[in-house]
Design a protein around this motif. Structure first.
Motif, PDB file in Angstrom:
ATOM      1  N   GLU A 234       1.413  14.865   0.450  1.00 10.78           N
ATOM      2  CA  GLU A 234       2.644  14.276  -0.058  1.00 10.78           C
ATOM      3  C   GLU A 234       3.125  13.136   0.839  1.00 10.78           C
ATOM      4  N   SER A 235       2.970  13.260   2.140  1.00 11.86           N
ATOM      5  CA  SER A 235       3.452  12.220   3.048  1.00 11.86           C
ATOM      6  C   SER A 235       2.588  10.962   2.960  1.00 11.86           C
ATOM      7  N   GLN A 236       1.279  11.098   2.697  1.00 11.28           N
ATOM      8  CA  GLN A 236       0.422   9.926   2.580  1.00 11.28           C
ATOM      9  C   GLN A 236       0.670   9.179   1.277  1.00 11.28           C
ATOM     10  N   SER A 237       0.938   9.870   0.213  1.00  9.29           N
ATOM     11  CA  SER A 237       1.161   9.203  -1.061  1.00  9.29           C
ATOM     12  C   SER A 237       2.542   8.543  -1.132  1.00  9.29           C
ATOM     13  N   SER A 238       3.438   8.879  -0.242  1.00 10.06           N
ATOM     14  CA  SER A 238       4.771   8.290  -0.277  1.00 10.06           C
ATOM     15  C   SER A 238       4.892   7.079   0.649  1.00 10.06           C
ATOM     16  N   LYS A 239       3.775   6.590   1.205  1.00  9.61           N
ATOM     17  CA  LYS A 239       3.829   5.389   2.030  1.00  9.61           C
ATOM     18  C   LYS A 239       4.149   4.172   1.162  1.00  9.61           C
ATOM     19  N   HIS A 240       4.780   3.198   1.764  1.00  4.61           N
ATOM     20  CA  HIS A 240       5.055   1.946   1.064  1.00  4.61           C
ATOM     21  C   HIS A 240       3.743   1.206   0.834  1.00  4.61           C
ATOM     22  N   TRP A 241       3.716   0.302  -0.165  1.00  7.17           N
ATOM     23  CA  TRP A 241       2.466  -0.356  -0.519  1.00  7.17           C
ATOM     24  C   TRP A 241       1.958  -1.253   0.600  1.00  7.17           C
ATOM     25  N   TRP A 242       2.848  -1.857   1.379  1.00  6.37           N
ATOM     26  CA  TRP A 242       2.392  -2.772   2.417  1.00  6.37           C
ATOM     27  C   TRP A 242       1.832  -2.043   3.634  1.00  6.37           C
ATOM     28  N   LYS A 243       1.994  -0.739   3.661  1.00  4.93           N
ATOM     29  CA  LYS A 243       1.408   0.050   4.745  1.00  4.93           C
ATOM     30  C   LYS A 243       0.044   0.615   4.369  1.00  4.93           C
ATOM     31  N   GLN A 244      -0.371   0.407   3.128  1.00  9.24           N
ATOM     32  CA  GLN A 244      -1.679   0.865   2.662  1.00  9.24           C
ATOM     33  C   GLN A 244      -2.723  -0.215   2.952  1.00  9.24           C
ATOM     34  N   LEU A 245      -3.988   0.180   3.041  1.00 11.59           N
ATOM     35  CA  LEU A 245      -5.071  -0.757   3.310  1.00 11.59           C
ATOM     36  C   LEU A 245      -5.555  -1.458   2.045  1.00 11.59           C
ATOM     37  N   TRP A 246      -5.663  -0.757   0.927  1.00 13.19           N
ATOM     38  CA  TRP A 246      -6.272  -1.294  -0.290  1.00 13.19           C
ATOM     39  C   TRP A 246      -5.566  -2.507  -0.869  1.00 13.19           C
TER      40      TRP A 246
END
Length: 62
Positions: free
Chosen positions: A4-16
């Motif tokens: 749950e904590s990984q899916s709630s990251k903001h988009w700019w903190k994701q790599l893809w």
């Protein structure tokens, strides 16, 4: 709880998203550099006169 904590990251903190943006961004930068060089470096070079006959281009004699 960890999923749950990984899916709630903001988009700019994701790599893809950054990997998907990188390709078009590099193409746009390369295009801008090419246009800049075309207008500044080769802008004053004259166009060579020639006569095109079929697939062969012959230079005009002065």
């Amino acid at each position: 709880m960890k999923a749950e904590s990984q899916s709630s990251k903001h988009w700019w903190k994701q790599l893809w998203p950054w990997l998907l943006i990188l390709g078009p961004a590099l193409a746009a930068i390369g295009c801008a550099i090419t246009i800049y060089l075309a207008f500044t470096v080769h802008a004053d070079e004259p166009v060579r006169d020639g006569i095109k006959r079929g697939l062969k281009v012959e230079q005009v004699q002065p």
